[in-house]
Design an enzyme around this catalytic site. Structure first.
Site, PDB file in Angstrom:
ATOM      1  N   ARG A  34      -7.037   2.555   9.836  1.00 40.05           N
ATOM      2  CA  ARG A  34      -8.347   2.238  10.687  1.00 40.05           C
ATOM      3  C   ARG A  34      -7.649   2.220  12.237  1.00 40.05           C
ATOM      4  O   ARG A  34      -8.359   2.436  13.237  1.00 40.05           O
ATOM      5  CB  ARG A  34      -9.093   1.115  10.392  1.00 40.05           C
ATOM      6  CG  ARG A  34     -10.435   0.859  11.279  1.00 40.05           C
ATOM      7  CD  ARG A  34     -11.707   0.054  10.462  1.00 40.05           C
ATOM      8  NE  ARG A  34     -12.835   0.381  11.144  1.00 40.05           N
ATOM      9  CZ  ARG A  34     -13.515  -0.680  11.778  1.00 40.05           C
ATOM     10  NH1 ARG A  34     -12.948  -1.531  11.941  1.00 40.05           N
ATOM     11  NH2 ARG A  34     -14.655  -0.300  12.465  1.00 40.05           N
ATOM     12  N   HIS A  38      -8.543   4.268  15.300  1.00 37.76           N
ATOM     13  CA  HIS A  38      -9.208   3.645  16.751  1.00 37.76           C
ATOM     14  C   HIS A  38      -8.554   3.783  17.663  1.00 37.76           C
ATOM     15  O   HIS A  38      -9.160   3.948  18.797  1.00 37.76           O
ATOM     16  CB  HIS A  38      -9.877   2.402  16.522  1.00 37.76           C
ATOM     17  CG  HIS A  38     -11.001   2.268  15.566  1.00 37.76           C
ATOM     18  ND1 HIS A  38     -12.075   1.106  15.809  1.00 37.76           N
ATOM     19  CD2 HIS A  38     -11.650   3.024  14.567  1.00 37.76           C
ATOM     20  CE1 HIS A  38     -12.990   1.301  14.905  1.00 37.76           C
ATOM     21  NE2 HIS A  38     -12.761   2.375  14.346  1.00 37.76           N
ATOM     22  N   HIS A 163     -12.740   7.204   4.292  1.00 36.44           N
ATOM     23  CA  HIS A 163     -13.521   5.882   4.091  1.00 36.44           C
ATOM     24  C   HIS A 163     -13.410   6.083   2.434  1.00 36.44           C
ATOM     25  O   HIS A 163     -13.922   4.997   1.674  1.00 36.44           O
ATOM     26  CB  HIS A 163     -14.933   5.912   4.278  1.00 36.44           C
ATOM     27  CG  HIS A 163     -14.958   5.544   5.540  1.00 36.44           C
ATOM     28  ND1 HIS A 163     -16.217   5.858   6.282  1.00 36.44           N
ATOM     29  CD2 HIS A 163     -14.483   4.906   6.484  1.00 36.44           C
ATOM     30  CE1 HIS A 163     -16.231   5.430   7.490  1.00 36.44           C
ATOM     31  NE2 HIS A 163     -15.235   4.892   7.685  1.00 36.44           N
ATOM     32  N   THR A 164     -12.583   6.914   1.798  1.00 35.46           N
ATOM     33  CA  THR A 164     -12.191   6.746   0.212  1.00 35.46           C
ATOM     34  C   THR A 164     -11.255   5.686   0.105  1.00 35.46           C
ATOM     35  O   THR A 164     -11.136   5.047  -0.989  1.00 35.46           O
ATOM     36  CB  THR A 164     -11.579   8.130  -0.026  1.00 35.46           C
ATOM     37  OG1 THR A 164     -11.777   8.137  -1.506  1.00 35.46           O
ATOM     38  CG2 THR A 164     -10.033   8.125   0.317  1.00 35.46           C
ATOM     39  N   TRP A 211     -16.382   1.684  -0.306  1.00 34.44           N
ATOM     40  CA  TRP A 211     -17.008   3.014  -0.472  1.00 34.44           C
ATOM     41  C   TRP A 211     -16.914   3.313  -1.936  1.00 34.44           C
ATOM     42  O   TRP A 211     -17.648   4.236  -2.222  1.00 34.44           O
ATOM     43  CB  TRP A 211     -16.597   4.007   0.662  1.00 34.44           C
ATOM     44  CG  TRP A 211     -17.193   3.978   1.797  1.00 34.44           C
ATOM     45  CD1 TRP A 211     -18.438   4.496   2.334  1.00 34.44           C
ATOM     46  CD2 TRP A 211     -16.704   3.166   2.975  1.00 34.44           C
ATOM     47  NE1 TRP A 211     -18.482   4.480   3.645  1.00 34.44           N
ATOM     48  CE2 TRP A 211     -17.463   3.329   4.196  1.00 34.44           C
ATOM     49  CE3 TRP A 211     -15.657   2.318   3.179  1.00 34.44           C
ATOM     50  CZ2 TRP A 211     -17.031   2.638   5.469  1.00 34.44           C
ATOM     51  CZ3 TRP A 211     -15.263   1.609   4.450  1.00 34.44           C
ATOM     52  CH2 TRP A 211     -15.916   2.070   5.530  1.00 34.44           C
ATOM     53  N   THR A 212     -15.906   3.155  -2.189  1.00 36.27           N
ATOM     54  CA  THR A 212     -15.350   3.683  -3.822  1.00 36.27           C
ATOM     55  C   THR A 212     -14.713   2.532  -4.534  1.00 36.27           C
ATOM     56  O   THR A 212     -14.280   1.377  -4.143  1.00 36.27           O
ATOM     57  CB  THR A 212     -14.148   4.730  -3.706  1.00 36.27           C
ATOM     58  OG1 THR A 212     -12.970   3.994  -3.069  1.00 36.27           O
ATOM     59  CG2 THR A 212     -14.664   5.767  -2.554  1.00 36.27           C
ATOM     60  N   ASP A 219      -8.062   9.678  -2.559  1.00 38.52           N
ATOM     61  CA  ASP A 219      -8.378  11.137  -3.275  1.00 38.52           C
ATOM     62  C   ASP A 219      -9.970  11.426  -2.825  1.00 38.52           C
ATOM     63  O   ASP A 219     -10.234  10.747  -1.905  1.00 38.52           O
ATOM     64  CB  ASP A 219      -8.479  10.519  -4.849  1.00 38.52           C
ATOM     65  CG  ASP A 219      -9.308   9.306  -5.117  1.00 38.52           C
ATOM     66  OD1 ASP A 219     -10.439   8.926  -4.323  1.00 38.52           O
ATOM     67  OD2 ASP A 219      -9.178   8.626  -6.408  1.00 38.52           O
ATOM     68  N   ASP A 240     -22.507   7.893   6.706  1.00 40.19           N
ATOM     69  CA  ASP A 240     -21.872   8.561   5.441  1.00 40.19           C
ATOM     70  C   ASP A 240     -22.948   9.546   4.992  1.00 40.19           C
ATOM     71  O   ASP A 240     -22.645  10.545   4.704  1.00 40.19           O
ATOM     72  CB  ASP A 240     -21.628   7.497   4.486  1.00 40.19           C
ATOM     73  CG  ASP A 240     -20.090   6.702   5.110  1.00 40.19           C
ATOM     74  OD1 ASP A 240     -19.414   7.100   5.281  1.00 40.19           O
ATOM     75  OD2 ASP A 240     -20.608   5.440   5.152  1.00 40.19           O
TER      76      ASP A 240
HETATM   77  C1  HEM Z   1     -17.598   9.115  11.022  1.00 31.79           C
HETATM   78  C2  HEM Z   1     -17.480   7.902  11.807  1.00 31.79           C
HETATM   79  C3  HEM Z   1     -17.115   6.733  11.363  1.00 31.79           C
HETATM   80  C4  HEM Z   1     -17.866   5.692  11.265  1.00 31.79           C
HETATM   81  C5  HEM Z   1     -19.266   5.351  11.841  1.00 31.79           C
HETATM   82  C6  HEM Z   1     -17.028   4.667  10.700  1.00 31.79           C
HETATM   83  C7  HEM Z   1     -17.479   3.150  10.606  1.00 31.79           C
HETATM   84  C8  HEM Z   1     -16.703   2.248  10.030  1.00 31.79           C
HETATM   85  C9  HEM Z   1     -16.995   0.847   9.633  1.00 31.79           C
HETATM   86  C10 HEM Z   1     -18.515   0.281  10.265  1.00 31.79           C
HETATM   87  C11 HEM Z   1     -16.160   0.294   9.196  1.00 31.79           C
HETATM   88  C12 HEM Z   1     -16.083  -1.076   8.579  1.00 31.79           C
HETATM   89  C13 HEM Z   1     -15.251  -1.922   9.228  1.00 31.79           C
HETATM   90  C14 HEM Z   1     -15.306  -3.521   8.879  1.00 31.79           C
HETATM   91  O1  HEM Z   1     -16.450  -4.026   8.736  1.00 31.79           O
HETATM   92  O2  HEM Z   1     -14.156  -3.851   8.612  1.00 31.79           O
HETATM   93  C15 HEM Z   1     -15.095   1.340   8.846  1.00 31.79           C
HETATM   94  C16 HEM Z   1     -13.903   1.090   8.327  1.00 31.79           C
HETATM   95  C17 HEM Z   1     -13.047   1.984   8.035  1.00 31.79           C
HETATM   96  N1  HEM Z   1     -12.946   3.337   8.506  1.00 31.79           N
HETATM   97 FE1  HEM Z   1     -14.379   4.090   9.555  1.00 31.79          FE
HETATM   98  N2  HEM Z   1     -15.891   4.986  10.535  1.00 31.79           N
HETATM   99  C18 HEM Z   1     -15.860   6.376  10.979  1.00 31.79           C
HETATM  100  C19 HEM Z   1     -14.743   7.199  10.776  1.00 31.79           C
HETATM  101  C20 HEM Z   1     -13.485   7.109  10.228  1.00 31.79           C
HETATM  102  C21 HEM Z   1     -12.373   7.855  10.337  1.00 31.79           C
HETATM  103  C22 HEM Z   1     -12.264   9.355  11.065  1.00 31.79           C
HETATM  104  C23 HEM Z   1     -11.484   7.296   9.662  1.00 31.79           C
HETATM  105  C24 HEM Z   1      -9.900   7.478   9.646  1.00 31.79           C
HETATM  106  C25 HEM Z   1      -9.672   8.954   9.743  1.00 31.79           C
HETATM  107  C26 HEM Z   1     -11.902   5.853   9.294  1.00 31.79           C
HETATM  108  C27 HEM Z   1     -11.084   4.838   8.578  1.00 31.79           C
HETATM  109  C28 HEM Z   1     -11.587   3.833   8.205  1.00 31.79           C
HETATM  110  C29 HEM Z   1     -10.949   2.752   7.154  1.00 31.79           C
HETATM  111  C30 HEM Z   1      -9.717   3.376   6.717  1.00 31.79           C
HETATM  112  C31 HEM Z   1     -11.915   1.685   7.160  1.00 31.79           C
HETATM  113  C32 HEM Z   1     -11.572   0.393   6.427  1.00 31.79           C
HETATM  114  C33 HEM Z   1     -10.661  -0.414   7.182  1.00 31.79           C
HETATM  115  C34 HEM Z   1     -10.515  -1.705   6.226  1.00 31.79           C
HETATM  116  O3  HEM Z   1     -10.715  -1.907   5.118  1.00 31.79           O
HETATM  117  O4  HEM Z   1      -9.793  -2.758   6.747  1.00 31.79           O
HETATM  118  N3  HEM Z   1     -13.187   5.845   9.732  1.00 31.79           N
HETATM  119  N4  HEM Z   1     -15.410   2.422   9.498  1.00 31.79           N
END
Ligand code: HEM
Length: 287
Positions: A34, A38, A163-164, A211-212, A219, A240
Site C-alpha cells: 500500500r 500511495h 486487495h487480495t 477482503w479474502t 492469488d 470494489d
Molecule cells: C481502486 C481504488 C482503491 C481504493 C478506493 C482503495 C482503498 C483502500 C482502503 C480504504 C484500504 C484500507 C486501509 C486501512 O484501513 O488500513 C486499502 C488497503 C489496501 N490497499 Fe487499496 N485501494 C485502491 C486501490 C489499490 C491499489 C491499486 C493497490 C495496489 C496496487 C492497493 C493496495 C492496498 C493494500 C495492499 C491494502 C492493505 C493495507 C494493509 O493491510 O495494511 N489498493 N485500500
C-alpha cells in the site's frame, strides 16, 4: 557495466535480501504494498514534470504522510527507515518500490520486472489524487483517478486485485468497524489465523477486516471470493463492487476470477508501470 553501477547493483541486491527477510518475518506485506501504491498513485500526467507526483519517495515527507488517504501508513516508513539508512545512498523511492514488489512476490504473486535508480524529491505531492473508497459514483471516480495515471479499465481491475492481500482498520480508513487486536479481529485476522501462502501461521498485528480469507497470499481469490455469497466477515467496498457491476469493468473482473494467469499477467504489467510513474531515473539497474 561501470564500476559505479556494479557497486549500486550490489547495494540494491543486499537491500533486497534484507527486506525479503524482514517482510517474511513480520508478515507486513500488505502495508508495504500500500505504501508503494500511495507513493506512486499521486502521479498526474497532465501536471508539469516538476510537480507531477509519482514514485519519487515523497510519501516519506511528513506533509504528504499527513494526507487523509495515508492514514496508518507511517508505520511502513518506520519499517523501511533502518534499511534505507543501512544501505545508503539507496533512495527512498527505490526502497519503497522494492518493498512493494517484494510484498507481491513473497506472498506468491507474479514476478515483477522492476528497475531501480530513482531519485528522491523533496516536496510533497498534492493532496486529493488518490482514490476515495466512499466516492458517490465509484466507477466514474475510479476512471477519473486512474486516467490521471494513464491506466485503462483492464489496468484498474487488475491493480484493484491487490486487495487480495491486506486489511482495512477502523482507526485508519474507517471503512470497517474492525480495529486493532484480537478482540476487534474477524475470524480471518485473529492471531491464530493462517493466511500465508506457505501455510505457516503468523499475521503480524491482529485485527482489521480483510477482503479474502487468505489475505497474506497473493492469488486471484479477491475476484473469486467476491462472487461467493454470503461474504461473512469479509470486506467489500463500493469501489470494489463497482468493478463487477460496471459493464465495462465486469468482463475483466470475471476473466480474472476464472483465470489466475490472466490476472497475474495483467497485474504484473500494470504494477511495473505504476512503480515508474513520475520517477526520475538517474541510472537503470535490475536486481
Ligand atoms: C481502486 C481504488 C482503491 C481504493 C478506493 C482503495 C482503498 C483502500 C482502503 C480504504 C484500504 C484500507 C486501509 C486501512 O484501513 O488500513 C486499502 C488497503 C489496501 N490497499 Fe487499496 N485501494 C485502491 C486501490 C489499490 C491499489 C491499486 C493497490 C495496489 C496496487 C492497493 C493496495 C492496498 C493494500 C495492499 C491494502 C492493505 C493495507 C494493509 O493491510 O495494511 N489498493 N485500500
Amino acid at each position: 557495466m561501470s564500476h559505479n553501477s556494479i557497486g549500486r547493483r550490489n547495494q540494491l541486491k543486499a537491500l533486497k535480501v534484507d527486506l525479503a527477510a524482514f517482510i517474511n518475518e513480520k508478515n507486513c506485506h500488505p502495508i508495504l504494498l500500500r505504501l508503494a501504491w500511495h507513493d506512486a498513485g499521486t502521479f498526474d500526467r497532465h501536471a508539469p514534470s516538476d510537480r507531477c507526483g509519482g514514485a519519487n519517495g515523497s510519501i516519506r515527507l511528513q506533509e504528504e504522510m499527513g494526507h487523509g488517504a495515508n492514514a496508518g501508513l507511517s508505520k511502513g516508513i518506520t519499517f523501511l527507515r533502518p534499511f534505507v539508512e543501512k544501505h545508503s545512498p539507496v533512495s527512498w523511492a527505490d526502497a519503497i518500490q522494492m518493498a512493494g514488489a517484494l510484498a507481491v512476490e513473497l506472498a506468491g504473486g507474479p514476478k515483477l520486472a522492476m528497475r531501480y535508480g530513482r531519485v528522491d524529491v523533496e516536496a510533497a505531492a498534492v493532496d486529493g489524487n488518490l482514490p476515495d473508497a466512499m466516492a458517490s459514483n465509484p466507477a466514474q471516480h475510479l476512471r477519473q483517478v486512474f486516467e490521471r495515471m494513464g491506466f485503462n479499465d483492464r489496468d484498474i481491475v487488475a491493480l484493484s486485485g491487490a486487495h487480495t492481500i491486506g486489511r482495512a482498520f477502523k482507526g485508519r480508513s474507517g471503512v470497517t468497524n474492525n480495529g486493532y487486536g484480537d478482540e476487534a479481529a474477524t475470524r480471518y485476522t485473529k492471531s491464530s489465523a493462517v493466511a500465508r501462502a506457505d501455510g505457516r501461521a503468523g499475521v503480524g498485528m491482529p485485527g482489521g477486516r480483510s477482503w479474502t480469507p487468505n489475505w497474506l497470499t497473493f492469488d486471484n481469490s479477491y475476484f473469486i471470493e467476491s462472487l461467493r455469497q454470503p461474504r461473512e466477515e469479509l470486506l467489500w467496498m463500493a469501489t470494489d463492487q463497482a468493478l463487477h457491476e460496471d459493464p465495462r469493468f465486469r468482463p475483466h473482473f470475471e476473466e480474472f476470477a476464472r483465470d489466475q494467469d490472466a490476472f497475474f499477467h495483467a497485474y504484473a504489467q500494470a504494477h511495473k508501470r505504476l512503480s515508474e510513474l513520475g520517477s526520475n531515473f538517474l541510472f537503470d539497474i535490475t536486481v
